[in-house]
Enzyme design. Structure first.
Site, short mmCIF file in Angstrom:
data_model
loop_
_atom_site.label_atom_id
_atom_site.label_comp_id
_atom_site.label_asym_id
_atom_site.label_seq_id
_atom_site.Cartn_x
_atom_site.Cartn_y
_atom_site.Cartn_z
N ARG A 136 0.78 -1.22 0.10
CA ARG A 136 0.24 -0.03 0.01
C ARG A 136 0.99 1.36 -0.14
O ARG A 136 0.75 2.20 -0.76
CB ARG A 136 -0.82 -0.13 1.08
CG ARG A 136 -2.21 -0.93 0.98
CD ARG A 136 -3.21 -1.03 2.17
NE ARG A 136 -2.51 -1.39 3.62
CZ ARG A 136 -2.97 -2.56 3.78
NH1 ARG A 136 -3.55 -3.43 2.98
NH2 ARG A 136 -2.40 -3.18 4.90
N PHE B 167 -10.66 -6.67 -6.65
CA PHE B 167 -10.55 -7.38 -5.43
C PHE B 167 -10.48 -6.43 -4.21
O PHE B 167 -9.50 -6.92 -3.59
CB PHE B 167 -9.54 -8.51 -5.58
CG PHE B 167 -9.71 -9.37 -6.64
CD1 PHE B 167 -10.65 -10.26 -6.84
CD2 PHE B 167 -8.93 -9.18 -7.97
CE1 PHE B 167 -10.96 -11.31 -8.01
CE2 PHE B 167 -9.09 -10.01 -9.01
CZ PHE B 167 -9.89 -10.99 -9.07
N ASP C 282 -15.37 -5.09 -6.03
CA ASP C 282 -15.27 -6.26 -5.01
C ASP C 282 -16.81 -6.95 -5.31
O ASP C 282 -17.68 -6.17 -5.60
CB ASP C 282 -14.95 -6.21 -3.63
CG ASP C 282 -14.50 -7.37 -3.26
OD1 ASP C 282 -13.29 -7.43 -2.92
OD2 ASP C 282 -15.39 -8.03 -2.48
N SER C 283 -16.78 -8.35 -5.16
CA SER C 283 -18.11 -8.94 -5.29
C SER C 283 -18.83 -8.96 -3.73
O SER C 283 -20.19 -9.19 -3.62
CB SER C 283 -18.12 -10.36 -5.52
OG SER C 283 -16.99 -10.97 -4.61
N CYS D 188 -1.38 -14.66 -3.54
CA CYS D 188 -1.08 -14.90 -2.23
C CYS D 188 -1.17 -16.51 -1.97
O CYS D 188 -1.24 -17.08 -1.02
CB CYS D 188 -2.16 -14.31 -1.13
SG CYS D 188 -3.71 -14.92 -1.71
#
Length: 396
Positions: free
Chosen positions: A213, A229, A251-252, A341
């Site tokens: 970030r 995401f 995002d979902s 990840c």
């Protein structure tokens, strides 16, 4: 009373001699004596020579996880106090002890406490017990955490599927002290973030992306940013605070985006400078491509696409597909922050996948930077599997 003994097959002690801490069920010759799940056993080679003390987990492929290689060290309350105090001291060394901030306080094998995850959110701790060994010593661990940190409250988030592999049910709820507020607010690099520690993913926030970030903030000024995401908008907040022209979070999850909006508001980002879109990311990126929409910086931080060796090929294709879509949305001179990840994804393979995605998208990329998990998610030198987060910054 004689300690139960876990005897290994001939030649299967080699990884332990290199100080790796996992013993798979296929390496076990016999358990001599009785041991309940989570109890401590003495591990020996085939000639009954001492190797280590470990937590016994009969229902898991990981039949035992090493606590200590020291034959004189007893696994008791004092052992956990020492290990937890050492982990807390390491975060102080990293400068991550600001009272209004947060960090990964204990990172399983990286802190020599296999199966234990602890995140600190200001005065509160969120704990995950992921193995039979830490489950067996949960009372001792909670007491040691209270003593080492003075936490106002300790909350459990062991509501994860991996516990089933250990023969453990999912659990969550208050363990000690006061209930954490909902949401709980922390500060990171000058940014404020609201965290839902009761229902959010993992423990509620991804501290492992702290340094990434910060990297986004280096490059985001004046740019049109797509944060795919996005979860609760961590990268979006970082970009907006750095002076991004406009940020789109996708995002979902509606609850995650609700918190993302709250995070933007807390950081005083005007509503005209960002947009939150609830959608399937793959579908939305294809829609943007059809519309001819372009961005100057795209962040792709997807969930783990590779859960097992069997899923490797399919997962690699998913990473390549999303990277191809991301590259295709970049304006000339644009930057792609691309992450995996998945622990089974090697850095070399991830770079190859990203390179292949650039070819498919018809762009030429220059690698600007490698990124990885923040140092409060340490990797033990003898357990390289603990290195899981790979990131590439590419400029076209």
């Amino acid at each position: 009373m004689k300690e139960p003994m876990l005897v290994l097959l001939p030649g299967r002690e080699k990884s332990l001699l290199r100080r790796h801490v996992w013993i798979f069920s296929g390496a076990v010759a016999a358990l001599e004596g009785e041991a309940a799940p989570g109890e401590t056993v003495v591990v020996t080679d085939s000639k009954r020579r001492f190797l280590a003390r470990a937590a016994w987990s009969p229902e898991s492929q990981l039949a035992a996880r090493i606590w200590s290689f020291d034959p004189e060290e007893t696994i008791d309350a004092a052992f956990f106090r020492r290990r937890i105090e050492n982990a807390v001291e390491y975060r102080k060394f990293l400068g991550l002890d600001a009272p209004e901030g947060g960090c990964r306080l204990i990172h399983s094998e990286g802190d020599a406490l296999p199966g234990l995850i602890v995140d600190r959110y200001g005065e509160y701790l969120v704990v995950q017990f992921l193995s039979t060994g830490v489950e067996h010593f949960r009372a001792e661990i909670v007491a040691a955490l209270q003593a080492a940190t003075g936490a106002k409250g300790i909350y459990e988030r062991s509501d994860v599927g991996v516990r089933a592999k250990e023969g453990l049910p999912e659990r969550s709820g208050l363990l000690a002290g006061a209930e954490p507020p909902n949401p709980l607010v922390i500060t990171e690099n000058g940014a404020k973030f609201a965290v839902d520690v009761r229902h959010g993913q993992k423990s509620g926030f991804y501290f492992d992306q702290r340094d990434s970030r910060r990297a986004v903030r280096e490059f985001a000024a004046g740019r049109r940013v797509l944060n795919a995401f996005s979860y609760t908008g961590g990268f979006g907040v970082a970009a907006a605070l750095a002076g991004a022209e406009h940020v789109v979070n996708i995002d979902s999850s509606a609850p995650a985006l609700k918190l993302a909006r709250h995070n933007m508001e807390m950081n005083r980002i005007p509503p005209e400078r960002y947009e939150n879109r609830e959608a399937d990311v793959f579908g939305e990126l294809r829609r943007f491509a059809e519309e001819g929409r372009k961005f100057d910086l795209v962040v792709l931080d997807p969930p783990k696409f590779i859960e097992s060796q069997r899923a490797l090929t399919r997962g690699c294709r998913a990473y390549q597909d999303i990277a191809r879509l991301g590259f295709g949305l970049l304006a000339p001179g644009g930057l792609l922050f691309n992450f995996s990840c998945s622990g089974l994804m090697t850095p070399e393979l991830f770079q190859k996948i990203t390179a292949d995605a650039a070819v498919e998208a018809g762009v030429r990329g220059r690698l600007v930077r490698h990124l990885e998990q923040a140092p409060d998610h340490p990797t033990a030198l003898a357990v390289p599997e603990g290195f899981y987060l790979k990131g590439l910054v590419t400029r076209i």
